[in-house]
Enzyme design. Structure first.
Site, PDB file in Angstrom:
ATOM      1  N   ASN A 136       0.725  -1.318  -0.147  1.00  0.00           N
ATOM      2  CA  ASN A 136       0.198   0.342  -0.093  1.00  0.00           C
ATOM      3  C   ASN A 136       1.192   1.573  -0.060  1.00  0.00           C
ATOM      4  O   ASN A 136       1.601   1.426   0.816  1.00  0.00           O
ATOM      5  CB  ASN A 136      -1.240  -0.128   1.395  1.00  0.00           C
ATOM      6  CG  ASN A 136      -1.785   1.443   0.931  1.00  0.00           C
ATOM      7  OD1 ASN A 136      -1.305   2.536   1.733  1.00  0.00           O
ATOM      8  ND2 ASN A 136      -3.061   0.519   1.136  1.00  0.00           N
ATOM      9  N   PRO A 137       0.924   2.330  -0.730  1.00  0.00           N
ATOM     10  CA  PRO A 137       1.573   3.322  -1.219  1.00  0.00           C
ATOM     11  C   PRO A 137       1.432   4.388   0.307  1.00  0.00           C
ATOM     12  O   PRO A 137       2.804   4.957   0.656  1.00  0.00           O
ATOM     13  CB  PRO A 137       0.782   4.027  -2.043  1.00  0.00           C
ATOM     14  CG  PRO A 137      -0.367   3.696  -2.075  1.00  0.00           C
ATOM     15  CD  PRO A 137      -0.427   2.428  -1.681  1.00  0.00           C
ATOM     16  N   HIS A 195      39.093  51.533 -10.860  1.00  0.00           N
ATOM     17  CA  HIS A 195      38.364  52.552 -11.456  1.00  0.00           C
ATOM     18  C   HIS A 195      38.423  52.470 -12.471  1.00  0.00           C
ATOM     19  O   HIS A 195      37.797  53.873 -13.578  1.00  0.00           O
ATOM     20  CB  HIS A 195      38.534  53.685 -11.244  1.00  0.00           C
ATOM     21  CG  HIS A 195      38.841  54.250  -9.601  1.00  0.00           C
ATOM     22  ND1 HIS A 195      37.599  53.890  -8.631  1.00  0.00           N
ATOM     23  CD2 HIS A 195      40.126  53.566  -8.434  1.00  0.00           C
ATOM     24  CE1 HIS A 195      37.931  54.298  -7.728  1.00  0.00           C
ATOM     25  NE2 HIS A 195      39.663  53.980  -7.198  1.00  0.00           N
ATOM     26  N   SER A 325      28.497  37.535 -35.639  1.00  0.00           N
ATOM     27  CA  SER A 325      27.666  37.965 -35.942  1.00  0.00           C
ATOM     28  C   SER A 325      27.121  37.861 -37.814  1.00  0.00           C
ATOM     29  O   SER A 325      27.567  37.363 -38.149  1.00  0.00           O
ATOM     30  CB  SER A 325      28.326  39.806 -36.425  1.00  0.00           C
ATOM     31  OG  SER A 325      27.496  40.475 -37.392  1.00  0.00           O
ATOM     32  N   LYS A 331      33.194  39.129 -37.386  1.00  0.00           N
ATOM     33  CA  LYS A 331      33.493  39.427 -35.956  1.00  0.00           C
ATOM     34  C   LYS A 331      33.205  38.093 -34.973  1.00  0.00           C
ATOM     35  O   LYS A 331      32.692  36.943 -35.610  1.00  0.00           O
ATOM     36  CB  LYS A 331      32.528  40.128 -35.507  1.00  0.00           C
ATOM     37  CG  LYS A 331      32.608  41.645 -34.822  1.00  0.00           C
ATOM     38  CD  LYS A 331      31.043  42.015 -34.695  1.00  0.00           C
ATOM     39  CE  LYS A 331      30.928  43.646 -32.953  1.00  0.00           C
ATOM     40  NZ  LYS A 331      30.807  42.196 -32.183  1.00  0.00           N
ATOM     41  N   GLU A 338      29.718  36.051 -21.891  1.00  0.00           N
ATOM     42  CA  GLU A 338      28.427  36.161 -21.813  1.00  0.00           C
ATOM     43  C   GLU A 338      27.595  35.539 -21.355  1.00  0.00           C
ATOM     44  O   GLU A 338      26.653  35.077 -20.894  1.00  0.00           O
ATOM     45  CB  GLU A 338      27.635  36.253 -23.728  1.00  0.00           C
ATOM     46  CG  GLU A 338      28.456  38.126 -24.148  1.00  0.00           C
ATOM     47  CD  GLU A 338      28.470  37.750 -25.631  1.00  0.00           C
ATOM     48  OE1 GLU A 338      27.718  37.277 -26.486  1.00  0.00           O
ATOM     49  OE2 GLU A 338      29.109  39.126 -25.883  1.00  0.00           O
TER      50      GLU A 338
END
Length: 472
Positions: A136-137, A195, A325, A331, A338
C-alpha cells in the site's frame, strides 16, 4: 511528460474517490489528480533525476528502518527496497511527471514516489496495478512519514548530492585551469587597472591568482553550509512531533540515508524548525549566489582584457568558437563570457526567489518547498554546466598578447608611481600630468622637468619591480 488523455485507462481510488489513470503507468490517483489540477508552466524537476533519486533513497532507507524497528514485515521491506532501488537507478524516471508549481508541501511529489514504488512492487509480485496489494502506498511505503518531513528530507539529499557530484568538480576544474595558466604566465607584466583607469603594474599570474582565490573562497563558503543540510526532517511527520512514527525512526532512517549516499546525514535535532523553516537551504542558495558573483567578475575581466581586437585592450586572446555577427563578417565575440554572466544573473534571481520563499514559513510548515528546491537545483546545474563550458571553450585557450601588453605597459602613466620614494608624490604627479598633456613619454616629461636624470629614471622605473613590495 504531457497529460495522457487517450489510450487504455485503469481506475484508481484515493480518499476523494475514483479517477482514471493511464493503464501503462505506475503512478496512481494522487499523482493523476496533480497532473490534472496543476497545469502550471513546463518546469518539472527535470534536472529531476536528483530529486527522483533522493526520493528513492529516502523510501528505501525508511523501509529498512521500519523493518529493523518492527514496523514492517520482512517480505514487505524486501519488496519496497527492490522497487525503490529501481527508482534510485533511474529505471522509471518517466513515472515522475509532476510540475514544480504544485502544493507547497510537495505532497503530490511524495505520493508520486509512494505510488510508483508501491505499483512497481505490486507488478514485480505479479499483482494488479492500483490494487494496493500486497504493498500500500500510504500504509507501507509511507509508513512513519508525512510529506511534511519527507519532502524537505529529499530536498536536502538532492541538494547535497548535486553540489558534491556536479558543482564542486566543475568549479574546481575551472579553478585549476586558472592556477595552471597563472604559473605558465608568471613572467608577463601588464598594466593594472582600478576604477577602469590605468594603475600600477601586475603580473598575469597575479590576475589569475585573484580569480583562483575567489573560487576557493566561494567553494569554502558553500562547503560551510553543508552541515546544516545534513540535518534531515525525517521523523518529524506532520508537524514535527513525530506522531505515528517509531521514536527511533528518524535517527535510524537518517543513518541508512548516510550509508546509502556517503554523506554525513543525521536526524535534525529540532523537527519543528526542519519542517517550518528552510534556513539551511536559503543559506546554501546564498553561498551559491556568491559563487555566481565571483564568476560574473571573472567572466567580465576576461572579456575586458580580450576586447578589441584593434580598438580595445586586446591584452589576452581567447578561443574563436563561432561567428559573432550575421552582418559583420569576421566578427568574433566573447560568447562564453556572455553565457557565464547570464547564468550568474539567473542564479541571482533564483536566490532571490529562494530567500523570499524561505521567509514564508507559517506556524509548523513552510509551503514553498518545491520552488526552493527547484531554484537551488537549477542554480547548481547552471553553474556546473557553465563552468565546464567556460573552462573547455575559453579558459583553457587564454593566451597573453605579449606585444599589446608591452605597448600598453610602456605607455602607462602610472609607472610614475615608482618615482614616489625617490622624488615624492608632488613631483611625480607633475611628471605624469605633463606627459599626459603633451602626449610624451614619462621619461621625456621627467627629464624636461629636471626632476631625475636618465640613469635614475631607468634604474627606478622597472615595471617588474613594481609588482611586489619594496625589498627589506
Amino acid at each position: 511528460m504531457t497529460q495522457q488523455t487517450s489510450g487504455e485507462m485503469r481506475i484508481e481510488k484515493d480518499s476523494l474517490g475514483e479517477i482514471a489513470v493511464p493503464a501503462g503507468h505506475l503512478w496512481g490517483a494522487q499523482t493523476q489528480r496533480s497532473i490534472e489540477c496543476f497545469p502550471i508552466g513546463t518546469a518539472r524537476f527535470v534536472w529531476r533525476r536528483p530529486v527522483i533519486r533522493a526520493f528513492g533513497i529516502l523510501k528505501k532507507s525508511a523501509a529498512i528502518a521500519n523493518g529493523e524497528l518492527g514496523q514492517l514485515p520482512a517480505d514487505k521491506v524486501a519488496m519496497i527496497v527492490k522497487a525503490a532501488q529501481s527508482v534510485i537507478d533511474g529505471d522509471v524516471d518517466e513515472e515522475f511527471p509532476l510540475v514544480v508549481f504544485q502544493t507547497g508541501s510537495g505532497t503530490q511529489s511524495n505520493m508520486n514516489a509512494n505510488e510508483v514504488i508501491a505499483n512497481l512492487a505490486i507488478r514485480n509480485a505479479g499483482g494488479k496495478l492500483g490494487s494496493k496489494t500486497p504493498i500500500n502506498p500510504n500504509d507501507d511505503v509511507n509508513r512513519g512519514q508525512s510529506s511534511n518531513d519527507t519532502f524537505p528530507t529529499a530536498m536536502h539529499i538532492a541538494i547535497v548530492e548535486e553540489i558534491s557530484r556536479d558543482l564542486f568538480p566543475a568549479v574546481t576544474q575551472l579553478r585549476d585551469t586558472f592556477e595552471r595558466k597563472g604559473r605558465q604566465f608568471d613572467d608577463v607584466v601588464m598594466v593594472g587597472r582600478t576604477h577602469l583607469q590605468d594603475a600600477t603594474p601586475v603580473t598575469l599570474q597575479q590576475v589569475f591568482s585573484g580569480w583562483v582565490a575567489q573560487l576557493d573562497e566561494a567553494l569554502a563558503a558553500i562547503t560551510a553550509t553543508l552541515p546544516a543540510l545534513y540535518a534531515l526532517a525525517i521523523g518529524g511527520t506532520a508537524v514535527g512531533t513525530g506522531i505515528n512514527a517509531h521514536p527511533r525512526f528518524g535517527d535510524v532512517t537518517a543513518a541508512k540515508i548516510a550509508a546509502e549516499t556517503g554523506h554525513a546525514f543525521i536526524s535534525a535535532p529540532n523537527k519543528f524548525a526542519a519542517l517550518s523553516a528552510h534556513d539551511a537551504v536559503a543559506n546554501t542558495s546564498g553561498a551559491i549566489r556568491t559563487l555566481a558573483g565571483a564568476l560574473m567578475k571573472i567572466a567580465n575581466d576576461v572579456r575586458w582584457y580580450a576586447c578589441g581586437p584593434r580598438a580595445g585592450f586586446n591584452e589576452i586572446t581567447i578561443p574563436e568558437n563561432e561567428p559573432g555577427s550575421s552582418i559583420m563578417p569576421g566578427k568574433i565575440n566573447p560568447t562564453q563570457c556572455e553565457a557565464l554572466t547570464m547564468v550568474a544573473v539567473q542564479v541571482f534571481g533564483n536566490d532571490a526567489a529562494v530567500a523570499f520563499a524561505g521567509s514564508q514559513g507559517n506556524f509548523q510548515l513552510n509551503v514553498f518547498k518545491p520552488v526552493m528546491l527547484h531554484n537551488v537545483l537549477e542554480s547548481t546545474m547552471l553553474i556546473s554546466d557553465a563552468c565546464r563550458a567556460f573552462d573547455t571553450f575559453c579558459a583553457k585557450g587564454i593566451e597573453p598578447n605579449r606585444a599589446k601588453i608591452e605597448t600598453n605597459l610602456k605607455n602607462s602613466l602610472m609607472l610614475v608611481t615608482a618615482l614616489n620614494p625617490h622624488i615624492g608624490y608632488e613631483k611625480s604627479a607633475k611628471i605624469a600630468l605633463l606627459a599626459h598633456k603633451e602626449g610624451s613619454s614619462l621619461k621625456e616629461a621627467a627629464l624636461n622637468l629636471g626632476f631625475v636624470t636618465e640613469q635614475e629614471f631607468d634604474a627606478w622605473v622597472i615595471p617588474a619591480d613594481m609588482t611586489h613590495p619594496l625589498p627589506e
